[in-house]
Design an enzyme around this catalytic site. Structure first.
Site, short mmCIF file in Angstrom:
data_model
loop_
_atom_site.label_atom_id
_atom_site.label_comp_id
_atom_site.label_asym_id
_atom_site.label_seq_id
_atom_site.Cartn_x
_atom_site.Cartn_y
_atom_site.Cartn_z
N PHE A 1 4.14 0.81 2.56
CA PHE A 1 4.28 1.19 4.12
C PHE A 1 5.53 0.96 4.75
CE2 PHE A 1 0.04 -0.36 2.70
CZ PHE A 1 -0.62 0.91 2.69
N ASN B 1 1.47 8.16 -0.74
CA ASN B 1 0.61 7.32 -0.05
C ASN B 1 0.51 6.09 -0.75
OD1 ASN B 1 -2.28 6.31 -0.02
ND2 ASN B 1 -2.64 7.99 1.34
N ALA B 2 0.49 4.79 -0.12
CA ALA B 2 0.56 3.47 -0.69
C ALA B 2 -0.49 3.36 -1.75
CB ALA B 2 1.15 2.73 0.51
N ASP C 1 2.88 -4.20 4.49
CA ASP C 1 2.89 -4.30 5.96
C ASP C 1 2.46 -3.00 6.45
OD1 ASP C 1 3.32 -5.10 8.78
OD2 ASP C 1 5.49 -4.43 8.44
N CYS D 1 -1.36 -6.38 11.36
CA CYS D 1 -1.08 -6.33 12.79
C CYS D 1 -2.51 -6.01 13.66
CB CYS D 1 -0.11 -5.31 13.24
SG CYS D 1 -0.40 -3.40 12.68
#
Length: 394
Positions: free
Chosen positions: A229, A277-278, A298, A338
């Protein structure tokens, strides 16, 4: 017609629960805690009283949001130009004290700086501002004047293009508010030079809340490093100053292109950008038997509301479990969230569950959050949204 105080301002009375909330220091009062419907226009400054009419303080009023009152002061002071001038100066003074010599930082962090609904980020000679509630929207010109007086910026950008404005009856908007903006601007972040597009970039142009964590990442970088990301390289570029080789995974073609440009501008030839795509990348890397010495996760927020928390935790667990599987013994994992609906304890519990399923022993080296320019109010958990754990896999 609402009652009016001696200064002519309308008065809003609170029920007992609202009074207790106010006196406990929480800066928000919900509509259900008001003693009746005030029938006021949006954005007004009101006097707040208890059921007996005793003065409690002053607040911004909003007729559309569930948050009806946003705290301004316990004192019976005039909420005028000088009021905002002093609050802006005090907010900036904190940053000058906490971050001496820095010219890129968050100047105002909303309620945490006693300026509800206002966000101001400084990028050297440029400011990026968000007006998130009607009262601040109504004072847009005043705030711009005061910021010009305080900073003398070359340009002020309005980045109020956020969905939260819809909850306040406001339309998202963005554009140049004052001065000029020649294009993307550059700023220093630790050992690297970053670029931010203040008009089109994420948030107000960059993720300033992670700046201190970006810089910290270099301390833990070695050997083969992976940043998932990656966006435009806040973590990846720092890793590349110390690691032998860095793989940065980013799903957005535009962000990946900017990351490559940032790497080239910093002459970091040991950084490879993979547009993917991670989740898929991590799964395939495990299947292929790859190994890394440092990994950063992240991701963007996985839960926009409480109903999505369970799914968010499943997503966090999947990527953290695979990262733990990919790390060599002694390797470091920097894992962030987050999502403020997922608190620090829930995030730590998820990490423990991921470690158990990965059959790895894991040490917590650091528990971190947003930088010092993003202060947290003790009684407002929403201001403590960012979690960042530094872990070591044994």
């Amino acid at each position: 017609m609402p009652d009016r105080g001696p200064d002519g301002l309308p008065q809003v009375s609170l029920l007992r629960r609202g009074v207790e909330r106010w006196q406990a220091g929480h800066p928000w009062i919900y509509r259900a805690d008001l003693n009746g419907a005030p029938g006021l226009n949006q954005g007004e400054v009101v006097r707040v009283t208890d059921g007996r009419g005793w003065f409690l303080g002053k607040a911004f009023y909003s007729p559309h949001s569930k948050i009806a009152l946003r705290w301004l002061s316990y004192e019976d002071v005039a909420v005028d130009e000088d009021f905002f001038r002093q609050r802006l100066a005090a907010a900036n003074a904190l940053r000058r004290h906490a971050l001496p010599g820095e010219s890129t930082y968050r100047v105002v962090h909303g309620e945490a700086d006693q300026l509800p609904g206002l966000v101001v980020d400084r990028y050297g000679d440029y400011l990026s501002v968000q007006f998130l509630v009607p009262a601040m929207e109504a004072r847009k010109a005043l705030i711009a004047d005061l910021l010009t007086e305080l900073f003398k910026p070359r340009g002020i950008v309005n980045r109020s293009d956020v969905g939260v404005r819809n909850l306040e009856g406001l339309v998202p908007e963005k554009g140049l508010l004052r001065g000029e903006l020649p294009g993307p601007i550059s700023f220093d972040e630790g050992l690297v030079r970053m670029r931010a597009d203040l008009l089109e970039g994420q948030k107000t142009g960059a993720f300033l809340d992670q700046r201190e964590n970006h810089v910290l990442a270099a301390q833990y970088a070695s050997g083969e490093a992976l940043d998932c990301f990656a966006y435009v390289g806040g973590f990846a570029l720092q890793l590349a100053t110390r690691a032998q080789r860095v793989t940065a995974v980013e799903i957005s073609e535009a962000a990946a292109a900017q990351l490559r440009d940032n790497a080239a501008a910093n002459r970091l030839s040991n950084l490879e950008v993979v547009t993917a795509n991670a989740f898929d990348f991590l799964r395939d890397a495990v299947d292929e038997g790859k190994r890394f010495d440092t990994i950063v996760l992240d991701p963007p927020s996985f839960a926009k509301n409480k109903d999505a928390v369970a799914a968010a935790l499943r997503g966090y667990k999947e990527i953290n479990l695979r990262a733990m599987q990919l790390l060599r013994p002694g390797g470091f994992l920097i894992s962030a969230s987050c999502t403020y609906h997922v608190d620090e304890q829930a995030f730590e519990d998820m990490l423990a569950s991921a470690a158990a399923d990965a059959r790895r022993r894991v040490q917590i080296i650091e528990r971190r959050g947003a930088g010092k320019d993003h202060p947290v109010i003790l009684n407002l958990r929403e201001t403590r949204y960012l979690k960042c754990f530094v872990l070591r896999v044994l």
